[in-house]
Write a protein that holds these residues in place. Structure first.
Motif, PDB file in Angstrom:
ATOM      1  N   GLU A  14      62.337  68.207   1.601  1.00  0.00           N
ATOM      2  CA  GLU A  14      61.436  69.346   1.419  1.00  0.00           C
ATOM      3  C   GLU A  14      61.511  70.349   2.569  1.00  0.00           C
ATOM      4  O   GLU A  14      60.884  71.385   2.509  1.00  0.00           O
ATOM      5  CB  GLU A  14      60.001  68.855   1.278  1.00  0.00           C
ATOM      6  N   ASN A  15      62.245  70.057   3.615  1.00  0.00           N
ATOM      7  CA  ASN A  15      62.251  70.918   4.791  1.00  0.00           C
ATOM      8  C   ASN A  15      63.456  71.845   4.867  1.00  0.00           C
ATOM      9  O   ASN A  15      63.691  72.462   5.889  1.00  0.00           O
ATOM     10  CB  ASN A  15      62.196  70.065   6.056  1.00  0.00           C
ATOM     11  N   ARG A  35      62.545  77.384  -0.980  1.00  0.00           N
ATOM     12  CA  ARG A  35      62.239  76.053  -0.464  1.00  0.00           C
ATOM     13  C   ARG A  35      61.631  75.257  -1.600  1.00  0.00           C
ATOM     14  O   ARG A  35      61.111  75.820  -2.562  1.00  0.00           O
ATOM     15  CB  ARG A  35      61.288  76.135   0.718  1.00  0.00           C
ATOM     16  N   SER A  37      59.067  71.896  -2.774  1.00  0.00           N
ATOM     17  CA  SER A  37      57.990  70.988  -2.385  1.00  0.00           C
ATOM     18  C   SER A  37      57.655  70.070  -3.551  1.00  0.00           C
ATOM     19  O   SER A  37      57.657  70.504  -4.704  1.00  0.00           O
ATOM     20  CB  SER A  37      56.736  71.770  -1.986  1.00  0.00           C
ATOM     21  N   LYS A  38      57.361  68.818  -3.241  1.00  0.00           N
ATOM     22  CA  LYS A  38      56.954  67.870  -4.279  1.00  0.00           C
ATOM     23  C   LYS A  38      55.532  68.154  -4.749  1.00  0.00           C
ATOM     24  O   LYS A  38      55.113  67.667  -5.797  1.00  0.00           O
ATOM     25  CB  LYS A  38      57.078  66.435  -3.772  1.00  0.00           C
ATOM     26  N   ALA A  54      55.314  69.743  -8.476  1.00  0.00           N
ATOM     27  CA  ALA A  54      56.551  70.032  -7.742  1.00  0.00           C
ATOM     28  C   ALA A  54      57.066  71.406  -8.147  1.00  0.00           C
ATOM     29  O   ALA A  54      56.850  71.859  -9.275  1.00  0.00           O
ATOM     30  CB  ALA A  54      57.602  68.969  -8.044  1.00  0.00           C
ATOM     31  N   TRP A  56      59.384  75.274  -6.652  1.00  0.00           N
ATOM     32  CA  TRP A  56      60.080  76.119  -5.682  1.00  0.00           C
ATOM     33  C   TRP A  56      59.135  77.196  -5.192  1.00  0.00           C
ATOM     34  O   TRP A  56      58.305  77.691  -5.944  1.00  0.00           O
ATOM     35  CB  TRP A  56      61.297  76.743  -6.355  1.00  0.00           C
TER      36      TRP A  56
END
Length: 85
Positions: A14-15, A35, A37-38, A54, A56
């Motif tokens: 996720e980073n 980026r 993220s869940k 989850a 973008w």
């Protein structure tokens, strides 16, 4: 590097930043750096409130964090080329 369909799998990290193929309006597609993220709500509770899934996202200095919809494929951002010496 090859494009990965979001139907096949999501990123594990996720980073990182990812190149995303985004299907826009009128069958227009484009590439955007995003980026992942869940859980988007954990990115920014204020800007992405009620986005408990989850997905973008990106950041705009004027509007803050926003969800990027329409992503069909992704890949890691490749390293920049080394300068010739």
């Amino acid at each position: 590097m090859n494009w990965i369909s979001i139907k096949d799998r999501w990123p594990e990290n996720e980073n990182k930043r990812y190149l995303c193929a985004v299907k826009g309006f009128s069958h227009c597609s484009y590439v955007q750096i995003c980026r992942f993220s869940k859980n988007l709500e954990f990115v920014d509770e204020y800007d992405l409130h009620e986005c408990n899934h989850a997905g973008w996202y990106n950041y705009d200095s004027e509007w803050g964090y926003y969800e990027v919809t329409g992503v069909t494929h992704w890949m890691e951002v490749p390293d920049l080329p080394e300068e010739d010496k």
